[in-house]
Design an enzyme around this catalytic site. Structure first.
Site, PDB file in Angstrom:
ATOM      1  N   LYS A   1       0.817  -1.219   0.000  1.00  0.00           N
ATOM      2  CA  LYS A   1       0.000   0.000   0.000  1.00  0.00           C
ATOM      3  C   LYS A   1       0.850   1.268   0.000  1.00  0.00           C
ATOM      4  O   LYS A   1       0.559   2.212  -0.703  1.00  0.00           O
ATOM      5  CB  LYS A   1      -0.889   0.083   1.261  1.00  0.00           C
ATOM      6  CG  LYS A   1      -1.906  -0.985   1.411  1.00  0.00           C
ATOM      7  CD  LYS A   1      -2.807  -0.675   2.614  1.00  0.00           C
ATOM      8  CE  LYS A   1      -2.046  -0.502   3.929  1.00  0.00           C
ATOM      9  NZ  LYS A   1      -1.389  -1.717   4.421  1.00  0.00           N
TER      10      LYS A   1
ATOM     11  N   ARG B   1      -8.533   1.752  10.437  1.00  0.00           N
ATOM     12  CA  ARG B   1      -8.103   0.400  10.750  1.00  0.00           C
ATOM     13  C   ARG B   1      -9.178  -0.347  11.525  1.00  0.00           C
ATOM     14  O   ARG B   1      -9.126  -1.563  11.665  1.00  0.00           O
ATOM     15  CB  ARG B   1      -6.812   0.479  11.558  1.00  0.00           C
ATOM     16  CG  ARG B   1      -6.036  -0.799  11.572  1.00  0.00           C
ATOM     17  CD  ARG B   1      -4.591  -0.563  11.901  1.00  0.00           C
ATOM     18  NE  ARG B   1      -3.837  -0.160  10.723  1.00  0.00           N
ATOM     19  CZ  ARG B   1      -2.518  -0.067  10.687  1.00  0.00           C
ATOM     20  NH1 ARG B   1      -1.817  -0.332  11.759  1.00  0.00           N
ATOM     21  NH2 ARG B   1      -1.901   0.303   9.588  1.00  0.00           N
TER      22      ARG B   1
ATOM     23  N   ARG C   1      12.631  -8.994   5.103  1.00  0.00           N
ATOM     24  CA  ARG C   1      13.209  -7.666   5.343  1.00  0.00           C
ATOM     25  C   ARG C   1      14.465  -7.747   6.208  1.00  0.00           C
ATOM     26  O   ARG C   1      14.509  -8.494   7.187  1.00  0.00           O
ATOM     27  CB  ARG C   1      12.199  -6.780   6.078  1.00  0.00           C
ATOM     28  CG  ARG C   1      11.039  -6.346   5.227  1.00  0.00           C
ATOM     29  CD  ARG C   1      10.122  -5.493   6.062  1.00  0.00           C
ATOM     30  NE  ARG C   1       8.969  -5.060   5.296  1.00  0.00           N
ATOM     31  CZ  ARG C   1       7.898  -4.471   5.832  1.00  0.00           C
ATOM     32  NH1 ARG C   1       7.846  -4.256   7.135  1.00  0.00           N
ATOM     33  NH2 ARG C   1       6.902  -4.108   5.070  1.00  0.00           N
TER      34      ARG C   1
ATOM     35  N   ARG D   1      14.694  -7.202  12.100  1.00  0.00           N
ATOM     36  CA  ARG D   1      14.035  -6.606  13.266  1.00  0.00           C
ATOM     37  C   ARG D   1      13.088  -7.613  13.891  1.00  0.00           C
ATOM     38  O   ARG D   1      12.526  -8.458  13.199  1.00  0.00           O
ATOM     39  CB  ARG D   1      13.252  -5.355  12.843  1.00  0.00           C
ATOM     40  CG  ARG D   1      14.145  -4.172  12.574  1.00  0.00           C
ATOM     41  CD  ARG D   1      13.339  -2.899  12.541  1.00  0.00           C
ATOM     42  NE  ARG D   1      12.362  -2.958  11.464  1.00  0.00           N
ATOM     43  CZ  ARG D   1      12.125  -1.959  10.612  1.00  0.00           C
ATOM     44  NH1 ARG D   1      12.762  -0.832  10.731  1.00  0.00           N
ATOM     45  NH2 ARG D   1      11.238  -2.082   9.674  1.00  0.00           N
TER      46      ARG D   1
ATOM     47  N   ARG E   1       1.043 -10.082  13.683  1.00  0.00           N
ATOM     48  CA  ARG E   1       0.578  -8.827  13.060  1.00  0.00           C
ATOM     49  C   ARG E   1      -0.514  -9.102  12.037  1.00  0.00           C
ATOM     50  O   ARG E   1      -1.490  -8.361  11.943  1.00  0.00           O
ATOM     51  CB  ARG E   1       1.743  -8.121  12.356  1.00  0.00           C
ATOM     52  CG  ARG E   1       2.555  -7.232  13.274  1.00  0.00           C
ATOM     53  CD  ARG E   1       3.921  -6.933  12.683  1.00  0.00           C
ATOM     54  NE  ARG E   1       3.878  -6.071  11.514  1.00  0.00           N
ATOM     55  CZ  ARG E   1       4.893  -5.938  10.652  1.00  0.00           C
ATOM     56  NH1 ARG E   1       6.003  -6.644  10.828  1.00  0.00           N
ATOM     57  NH2 ARG E   1       4.797  -5.135   9.631  1.00  0.00           N
TER      58      ARG E   1
END
Ligand SMILES: [Zn+2]
Length: 217
Positions: free
Chosen positions: A16, A91, A130, A163, A174
């Site tokens: 997004k 959200r 990532r 991370r 998440r």
């Protein structure tokens, strides 16, 4: 629609942010990314920022009224009058209702809600790939933007690490939180005839073209 009022909706890792940045520039409207705004408000130490920080520090979600307050302030600025791309907001159902009220007050209702559909295994692959440089913070991705030397930053040679947020169990959590909070929004916007879905997998330029089409339709 030259300056559309749109919401981009989709799970973390759906792309997004990338699309919102590019398309908002093309449309000449601001990209309103609540994640960035929260981080900025915290860094600037504004009253809303201080309140947001209290919740973030204790590991909780930032309450609806804080996020809604931030968005209301941002939408009131002159550059958002013609149009905007909301990225990361709403959200929750309460946030969606608040947004409707804000926009109804100035007779500028939402025009489209674009849902980025990406399968869960692809989201996991994107999010867990990532890596970030420990020294300069440069972002990499094992699949889509790998460093030239494994485990080393292209810019400064620093060590790359994953991370905690991007580790597999954290990512799965998440995605679950996202699903339970945000999925009711799909029905909310479908009922109002605003929801359009784009396939968020594949080439960034192709996804961008698809969004231009569904927003203009
Ligand atoms: Zn580096």
């Amino acid at each position: 629609m030259t300056s559309p009022r749109v919401v981009f909706l989709g799970p973390p890792g759906a792309g997004k942010g990338t699309q919102a940045r590019q398309l908002a520039t093309g449309w000449g409207v601001p990209q309103i990314a609540t994640g960035d705004m929260l981080r900025e408000a915290v860094a600037a130490g504004t009253p809303l920022g201080r309140e947001a920080k209290r919740h973030m520090d204790s590991g909780g979600l930032v309450p609806d009224d804080v996020v809604i307050g931030l968005v209301a302030e941002r939408l009131a600025r002159p550059d958002a009058r013609a149009g905007f791309v909301l990225d990361g907001f709403p959200r929750t159902a309460a946030q969606a209702e608040a947004l409707d009220r804000m926009l109804a007050e100035r007779s500028t209702p939402l025009e489209r809600v674009v849902f980025f559909q990406v399968a869960r295994p692809e989201l996991l692959r994107r999010l867990t790939g990532r890596r970030v440089c420990r020294q300069c913070g440069a972002p990499f991705h094992l699949v889509s933007a790998p460093p030239r030397v494994t485990g080393r930053c292209d810019n400064c040679g620093g060590e790359l690490y994953q991370r905690e947020d991007d580790a597999e169990t954290a990512v799965a959590r998440r995605l679950d939180v996202y699903g339970s909070q945000t999925e009711p929004l799909l029905a909310y916007y479908r009922d109002r005839g605003l929801l359009v879905t784009v396939a968020g997998e594949g080439d960034v330029a192709r996804v961008g073209q698809d969004i231009l089409q569904v927003v203009a339709a």
